[in-house]
Design an enzyme around this catalytic site. Structure first.
Site, mmCIF file in Angstrom:
data_model
loop_
_atom_site.group_PDB
_atom_site.id
_atom_site.type_symbol
_atom_site.label_atom_id
_atom_site.label_comp_id
_atom_site.label_asym_id
_atom_site.label_seq_id
_atom_site.Cartn_x
_atom_site.Cartn_y
_atom_site.Cartn_z
ATOM 1 N N LYS A 36 0.832 -1.213 0.000
ATOM 2 C CA LYS A 36 0.000 0.000 0.000
ATOM 3 C C LYS A 36 0.863 1.259 0.000
ATOM 4 O O LYS A 36 0.587 2.202 -0.717
ATOM 5 C CB LYS A 36 -0.908 0.047 1.242
ATOM 6 C CG LYS A 36 -1.872 -1.099 1.374
ATOM 7 C CD LYS A 36 -2.787 -0.923 2.579
ATOM 8 C CE LYS A 36 -2.092 -0.923 3.914
ATOM 9 N NZ LYS A 36 -1.476 -2.215 4.297
ATOM 10 N N ARG B 113 -9.102 1.154 9.034
ATOM 11 C CA ARG B 113 -8.496 -0.123 9.352
ATOM 12 C C ARG B 113 -9.445 -1.011 10.145
ATOM 13 O O ARG B 113 -9.068 -2.093 10.555
ATOM 14 C CB ARG B 113 -7.252 0.124 10.176
ATOM 15 C CG ARG B 113 -6.023 -0.589 9.599
ATOM 16 C CD ARG B 113 -4.873 -0.115 10.375
ATOM 17 N NE ARG B 113 -3.629 -0.735 10.159
ATOM 18 C CZ ARG B 113 -2.633 -0.180 9.481
ATOM 19 N NH1 ARG B 113 -2.798 0.933 8.831
ATOM 20 N NH2 ARG B 113 -1.467 -0.763 9.447
ATOM 21 N N ARG C 211 12.274 -5.448 4.785
ATOM 22 C CA ARG C 211 12.030 -4.069 4.373
ATOM 23 C C ARG C 211 12.969 -3.076 5.055
ATOM 24 O O ARG C 211 13.236 -3.166 6.239
ATOM 25 C CB ARG C 211 10.580 -3.731 4.717
ATOM 26 C CG ARG C 211 10.156 -2.332 4.385
ATOM 27 C CD ARG C 211 8.676 -2.241 4.307
ATOM 28 N NE ARG C 211 8.053 -2.223 5.622
ATOM 29 C CZ ARG C 211 6.769 -1.917 5.799
ATOM 30 N NH1 ARG C 211 6.006 -1.654 4.756
ATOM 31 N NH2 ARG C 211 6.253 -1.917 6.992
ATOM 32 N N ARG D 159 11.929 -0.683 10.425
ATOM 33 C CA ARG D 159 10.895 -0.259 11.372
ATOM 34 C C ARG D 159 10.868 -1.202 12.570
ATOM 35 O O ARG D 159 11.009 -2.410 12.410
ATOM 36 C CB ARG D 159 9.523 -0.279 10.674
ATOM 37 C CG ARG D 159 9.129 1.072 10.120
ATOM 38 C CD ARG D 159 7.922 1.001 9.244
ATOM 39 N NE ARG D 159 6.747 0.397 9.860
ATOM 40 C CZ ARG D 159 5.542 0.359 9.284
ATOM 41 N NH1 ARG D 159 5.370 0.900 8.077
ATOM 42 N NH2 ARG D 159 4.528 -0.215 9.885
ATOM 43 N N ARG E 93 0.730 -8.093 13.982
ATOM 44 C CA ARG E 93 0.062 -7.190 13.019
ATOM 45 C C ARG E 93 -0.831 -7.986 12.069
ATOM 46 O O ARG E 93 -1.917 -7.544 11.714
ATOM 47 C CB ARG E 93 1.114 -6.390 12.229
ATOM 48 C CG ARG E 93 1.770 -5.311 13.084
ATOM 49 C CD ARG E 93 3.065 -4.818 12.483
ATOM 50 N NE ARG E 93 2.884 -4.096 11.235
ATOM 51 C CZ ARG E 93 3.856 -3.910 10.346
ATOM 52 N NH1 ARG E 93 5.062 -4.415 10.545
ATOM 53 N NH2 ARG E 93 3.608 -3.232 9.246
#
Ligand code: AMP
Length: 213
Positions: free
Chosen positions: A13, A87, A126, A159, A170
């Site tokens: 996203k 969300r 990431r 992160r 998550r």
């Protein structure tokens, strides 16, 4: 055009949304980025949000809804692309009420999906630029110079919530709270679905078509 991108963490996203917003001339409103900036700046909202974010939980609705309203209505004639909001169904209802109140509406709601093993692989590799927020991946799209952003040369970081145990939480939160949005939006006229498992360019082409058709 006003649009929502939703889907699981790691589906793309942020990366795809940033590019799409740029090409379509839309404001890119990513609640995760807005919240991380609030944490970094030590604002009252940021202080309240931090523990939820570190644990992979959703930040309470009243914090996020308050942050998004001023941004949605502050774009003049340019539309917006919402990334990471709503969300859950309560946020979707709050968004609808907000838009109604300002005589606005959503033109597209795009659901991006990919298998869970691909999401975990993407999130755990990431790396993100501290300055511009652009994403890289250790294996699949490494920066030209190790540890530095190709665009602005600034340091890349992982992160805190891209660690394995937080990723698992998550994804659990996504299944319990965000996935029900599929039933909420599925029958809306602007609903579109994009398979985001493939290569970045191909996914972008599909996404662009989904918002322009
Ligand atoms: P993201 O950058 O979209 O992966 O979001 C990172 C974290 O910010 C999430 O795990 C949540 O803790 C928080 N967050 C972002 N957007 C929302 C939202 N719409 N509602 C609640 N929490 C959010």
């Amino acid at each position: 055009m006003n649009l929502v991108l939703f889907g699981p963490p790691g589906v793309g996203k942020g990366t795809q949304g940033m590019r799409l917003a740029q090409e379509e001339g839309l404001a890119h409103l990513a609640t995760g980025d807005i919240l991380r900036a609030a944490v970094r700046d030590g604002t009252e909202y940021g202080k309240r949000a931090k523990a939820f974010m570190d644990g992979g939980k959703l930040v309470p609705d009243e914090i996020v809804v308050g942050m998004i309203e001023e941004r949605i209505t502050g774009n003049g004639d340019a539309g917006f692309l919402l990334d990471g909001f709503p969300r859950n169904v309560a946020q979707a209802r709050a968004l609808e009420a907000m838009l109604d109140g300002h005589g606005m509406h959503l033109d597209r709601v795009v659901f991006m999906h990919a298998p869970e093993d691909a999401l975990i692989e993407r999130l755990s590799g990431r790396l993100i630029c501290r300055a511009c927020g652009f994403s890289f991946h250790r294996q699949y799209s490494p920066p030209r110079v190790a540890g530095r952003c190709d665009r602005c040369g600034v340091e890349l970081y992982q992160r805190d919530d891209d660690r394995a145990e937080v990723i698992a939480e998550r994804l659990k939160v996504y299944r319990a709270q965000t996935e029900p949005l599929l039933a909420y939006y599925r029958d809306a006229p602007g609903f579109r679905q994009v398979d985001a498992a493939g290569e970045m360019q191909a996914v972008f082409a599909d996404l662009k078509q989904a918002v322009e058709d």
